[in-house]
Design an enzyme around this catalytic site. Structure first.
Site, PDB file in Angstrom:
ATOM      1  CE  LYS A   1      -4.178  -1.730   0.632  1.00 32.52           C
ATOM      2  NZ  LYS A   1      -5.512  -1.362   0.014  1.00 32.52           N
TER       3      LYS A   1
ATOM      4  CE  LYS B   1     -10.653  -4.328  -2.527  1.00 31.15           C
ATOM      5  NZ  LYS B   1     -10.126  -3.958  -3.700  1.00 31.15           N
TER       6      LYS B   1
END
Length: 337
Positions: free
Chosen positions: A147, A255
């Site tokens: 990230k 997702k």
């Protein structure tokens, strides 16, 4: 058919940092369906300030969705397009009721094969990220996702450089996720600097909703770009196809809780394939109930012998997760029988 909805708060072992903030806990709603003999459970897990169906009235809307389903005896997919997390929970509960623990008949669902997954390194201070990275490599991960976009970019670049000094791209595949953290006028320069370290891809370098700028980045970037947040709220099939044709990303990251439930993800994947765009599936910080369903969906969508690592390594994030027959062995997720 009867439905019951319960609410549960899960707590992270460590704060989960993204460019949008830090999560210390997350709330999920669980749908339990019963026909008098069998039972099925599914998880609805919207993310605040991210999911298109997250709202203060979420529980009220979900109760109505369940009541409508029980009345009709079937899922109204068109009506639920604006509510992907609710649709995913309902799809999971119905499959669980109808088919038991094996939602799909795949090698993964039968416990015969594992699914390769990436190791996830959350945002944090430089030394924290370096330590987390070391742990992932020691655990056997050969695909690591970092990230980025929250701490100083020079430090993030140095972290990537350190990885490449120790491991070639043949040894470790590096994926980056900026969560929209780069400013457009700086993004291309940053992508050029990162590209010298053999990066597999970077997710959502700039904020969603800037189709013109994102299409330009996809065209000019030396790094393959994957769309993630950009897909949220794009629920109409014609709009999906149009967006992909305009932006032309290399990959999309799906997702189910955010991108249309199981059916919506299949729709995205089929459209992407038609345009030569790759994809992979990842979880969105669900409990093991949701993770189990997402992993089984991935095994059904991509078939047996999956080679591309999926984003399914979130099952160990919570102190109070729900037990499920899932186990990480090296760099693979397995269902135990």
């Amino acid at each position: 058919m009867e439905a019951r909805v319960t609410e549960r708060t899960l707590h992270f072992k460590q704060p989960a940092g993204t460019s949008r903030g830090v999560y210390t806990e997350r709330k999920s709603w669980f749908i339990e369906l019963t026909d008098g003999e069998r039972k099925g459970v599914g998880e609805c897990a919207p993310l605040p300030d991210l999911s298109c169906d997250a709202s203060p009235d979420y529980a009220i809307i979900l109760d109505k969705v369940c009541a409508d389903f029980c009345r009709a005896g079937a899922i109204d997919y068109e009506a639920l397009r604006p509510y992907p997390s609710m649709l995913f929970g309902l799809e999971t509960a119905l499959l669980n009721l109808q088919r038991g623990d094996r939602l799909f008949d795949t090698a993964f669902s039968r416990g015969e094969e594992g699914i390769p997954i990436n190791g996830l390194v959350w945002m944090g201070r430089y030394d924290e990220m370096l330590q987390r990275l070391e742990q992932k490599l020691e655990q056997g991960f050969r695909c690591v996702k970092l990230k980025v976009g929250a701490i100083d970019f020079e430090q993030e670049l140095d972290l990537v450089k350190r990885i490449r000094e120790r491991f070639s791209f043949h040894e470790v595949e590096l994926r980056l996720d900026a969560n929209g953290g780069f400013k457009y006028d700086e993004a291309l320069y940053k992508l050029e600097l990162l590209s010298q370290y053999a990066i597999h891809s970077i997710e959502q370098p700039i904020k969603a909703g800037q189709w013109f700028y994102m299409s330009e980045l996809c065209r000019e970037s030396p790094l393959p770009i994957a769309l993630d947040e950009e897909l949220i709220g794009v629920n109409d099939p014609e709009m999906k196809a149009h967006m992909l044709s305009v932006i032309k990303p290399r990959y999309i990251v799906l997702k189910p809780s955010l991108h249309g439930g199981m059916q919506g993800c299949r729709e995205w994947i089929d459209m992407a394939r038609e345009q030569g765009i790759g994809s992979w599936i990842t979880s969105a910080l669900e409990s093991n109930v949701g993770l189990n369903a997402i992993a089984q969906l991935a095994s059904d969508v991509y078939g047996d012998h999956i080679r591309m690592p999926q984003g399914l390594g979130t099952g160990q994030l919570f102190t109070d997760n729900i037990p499920m027959p899932l186990e990480i062995r090296g760099e693979q997720l397995w269902r135990c029988q």
